[in-house]
Design an enzyme around this catalytic site. Sequence first.
Site, PDB file in Angstrom:
ATOM      1  N   GLY A   1      40.070  49.684  32.809  1.00  0.00           N
ATOM      2  CA  GLY A   1      38.706  50.196  32.926  1.00  0.00           C
ATOM      3  C   GLY A   1      37.696  49.072  33.084  1.00  0.00           C
ATOM      4  O   GLY A   1      36.505  49.274  32.832  1.00  0.00           O
TER       5      GLY A   1
ATOM      6  N   ASN B   1      36.492  44.900  34.808  1.00  0.00           N
ATOM      7  CA  ASN B   1      36.527  43.896  35.883  1.00  0.00           C
ATOM      8  C   ASN B   1      36.124  44.365  37.280  1.00  0.00           C
ATOM      9  O   ASN B   1      36.485  43.739  38.278  1.00  0.00           O
ATOM     10  CB  ASN B   1      37.911  43.235  35.966  1.00  0.00           C
ATOM     11  CG  ASN B   1      38.298  42.534  34.673  1.00  0.00           C
ATOM     12  OD1 ASN B   1      39.328  42.843  34.090  1.00  0.00           O
ATOM     13  ND2 ASN B   1      37.462  41.617  34.184  1.00  0.00           N
TER      14      ASN B   1
ATOM     15  N   TYR C   1      36.876  47.225  38.923  1.00  0.00           N
ATOM     16  CA  TYR C   1      37.727  48.183  39.635  1.00  0.00           C
ATOM     17  C   TYR C   1      37.185  49.608  39.435  1.00  0.00           C
ATOM     18  O   TYR C   1      36.150  49.793  38.784  1.00  0.00           O
ATOM     19  CB  TYR C   1      39.184  48.009  39.187  1.00  0.00           C
ATOM     20  CG  TYR C   1      39.709  46.648  39.589  1.00  0.00           C
ATOM     21  CD1 TYR C   1      40.012  46.368  40.927  1.00  0.00           C
ATOM     22  CD2 TYR C   1      39.833  45.613  38.664  1.00  0.00           C
ATOM     23  CE1 TYR C   1      40.453  45.106  41.312  1.00  0.00           C
ATOM     24  CE2 TYR C   1      40.265  44.342  39.040  1.00  0.00           C
ATOM     25  CZ  TYR C   1      40.574  44.091  40.373  1.00  0.00           C
ATOM     26  OH  TYR C   1      40.990  42.843  40.765  1.00  0.00           O
TER      27      TYR C   1
HETATM   28  C1  LIG Z   1      45.845  35.006  38.575  1.00  0.00           C
HETATM   29  C2  LIG Z   1      45.092  35.992  37.737  1.00  0.00           C
HETATM   30  C3  LIG Z   1      45.284  37.342  37.966  1.00  0.00           C
HETATM   31  C4  LIG Z   1      44.610  38.297  37.185  1.00  0.00           C
HETATM   32  N1  LIG Z   1      44.893  39.631  37.380  1.00  0.00           N
HETATM   33  C5  LIG Z   1      44.397  40.557  36.516  1.00  0.00           C
HETATM   34  C6  LIG Z   1      44.827  41.916  36.552  1.00  0.00           C
HETATM   35  O1  LIG Z   1      45.686  42.325  37.354  1.00  0.00           O
HETATM   36  N2  LIG Z   1      44.293  42.774  35.667  1.00  0.00           N
HETATM   37  C7  LIG Z   1      43.358  42.373  34.746  1.00  0.00           C
HETATM   38  O2  LIG Z   1      42.894  43.190  33.960  1.00  0.00           O
HETATM   39  N3  LIG Z   1      42.954  41.081  34.677  1.00  0.00           N
HETATM   40  C8  LIG Z   1      43.466  40.173  35.516  1.00  0.00           C
HETATM   41  N4  LIG Z   1      43.114  38.846  35.396  1.00  0.00           N
HETATM   42  C9  LIG Z   1      42.172  38.436  34.339  1.00  0.00           C
HETATM   43  C10 LIG Z   1      42.913  37.939  33.129  1.00  0.00           C
HETATM   44  O3  LIG Z   1      43.639  38.992  32.499  1.00  0.00           O
HETATM   45  C11 LIG Z   1      41.941  37.336  32.104  1.00  0.00           C
HETATM   46  O4  LIG Z   1      40.964  38.296  31.778  1.00  0.00           O
HETATM   47  C12 LIG Z   1      41.209  36.085  32.584  1.00  0.00           C
HETATM   48  O5  LIG Z   1      42.081  35.197  33.230  1.00  0.00           O
HETATM   49  C13 LIG Z   1      40.558  35.359  31.398  1.00  0.00           C
HETATM   50  O6  LIG Z   1      41.532  35.054  30.411  1.00  0.00           O
HETATM   51  P1  LIG Z   1      42.029  33.550  30.175  1.00  0.00           P
HETATM   52  O7  LIG Z   1      40.819  32.781  29.760  1.00  0.00           O
HETATM   53  O8  LIG Z   1      43.070  33.638  29.099  1.00  0.00           O
HETATM   54  O9  LIG Z   1      42.580  33.049  31.469  1.00  0.00           O
HETATM   55  C14 LIG Z   1      43.736  37.873  36.173  1.00  0.00           C
HETATM   56  C15 LIG Z   1      43.545  36.511  35.963  1.00  0.00           C
HETATM   57  C16 LIG Z   1      44.215  35.569  36.704  1.00  0.00           C
HETATM   58  C17 LIG Z   1      44.014  34.103  36.406  1.00  0.00           C
END
Ligand SMILES: Cc1cc2nc3c(=O)[nH]c(=O)nc-3n(C[C@H](O)[C@H](O)[C@H](O)COP(=O)(O)O)c2cc1C
Length: 368
Positions: free
Chosen positions: A183, A185, A187
């Site tokens: 829900g 980011n 989308y």
């Molecule tokens: C390569 C990549 C792909 C991601 N794909 C998704 C996704 O499919 N669904 C989602 O909810 N967040 C996605 N995210 C966001 C991550 O879940 C996360 O919110 C974001 O990287 C921040 O967390 P971090 O500081 O631990 O990297 C993606 C992030 C990265 C780096």
Amino acid sequence: MINIDTSTLFAPIVIKGHPVKNRLSVAPMTRITATEDGRATETMSRYYERFARGGFGAVTTEGIYTDQAFSQGYISQPGMTDEAQASAWKPVVNGIKAHGALAIAQLMHAGAISQGNRFRDTTVGPSPIQPKGEQMTFYDGKDRYVLPSTMTEEQIADAITGFAGSAARAIEVAGFDAIEIHGANGYLLDQFLTDYANTRMDRWGGATENRVRLILETFKAVRAEVGANVPVGVRISQGKVNDYHHKWAGAESDAEIVFGSLADAGADFIHVTEFEACKPAFAEGGPSLMRLAKRYAPKAAIFANGSLHNVEQAVAALNDGADVVTIARGALANPDLPKRWSSNIALEEFDPTILGPIANIKETELAM
Ligand SMILES: Cc1cc2nc3c(=O)[nH]c(=O)nc-3n(C[C@H](O)[C@H](O)[C@H](O)COP(=O)(O)O)c2cc1C
């Protein structure tokens, strides 16, 4: 070296009757490594299995598309829309479960920011508004997003049915333990929640209570399909892949409506994500989003995400309302992050070139 008490990170937790061995989960990450027709691949099995072997208590998949109409967002994204796609997830799930981790399927509808869909050439959203930002090049995108058309009542009903059917297949066919509804980011479900993307005058638009309705209706449909014993959660954010700095106009009162209504609906977990989870959600000095989620949904397990690969921040998150910490980039760099933290081994820095030129899983990662 770790100089703080990390025992809270390694305390078990039970989520809707499902024991989880620690408070560390892999956050969802789209890696566009499925077949062209949306089936999970052996590369994906090997990729996901490493996180469970590395000690994560839970592993959340990338966003999986939910229907054969408008939900797919990216070429080579995996789906859960039929038996073949669901069966292809079985080896992935088995690999995750073999190491005692909870397997969570993230279900996602891309809506207006779909940039690659083999079923449709056009996009839909709450309102015919040009999405901000540009398509992501590391997911094979280029230029601006396409202008979406307004979803009809029938298309909204179909989208909800897509989530529900995919959730059932994820549990019954693929063998996942739990469902996360995306829900957040930017989308589809978040487009409905977002004031500037949703200018509808019907029951799906207007006040925050109306804009959150699609999330709630989707949750209820998924719950009805998977039953009372399957953990079902929802991921929520302010920022978006195409608008990083968005803030809810109603600030804390919006948080109360969003998290309070998810609590009323019976969400087992709420996954909040911010660029830096520990920062105030709104005004300087105010509460973080995870704190607000805990305040308004005290019975739900709160999963917190955003720059928590620093162990001090991860422990701080657990002290600020989070029950589980989820890690994305830090897990890419350290699939064995929990084992490193428990054995006091320094983490590797995240190297963004892993995600270039496109974000598919690289052989070098599988060796990690
Ligand atoms: C390569 C990549 C792909 C991601 N794909 C998704 C996704 O499919 N669904 C989602 O909810 N967040 C996605 N995210 C966001 C991550 O879940 C996360 O919110 C974001 O990287 C921040 O967390 P971090 O500081 O631990 O990297 C993606 C992030 C990265 C780096």
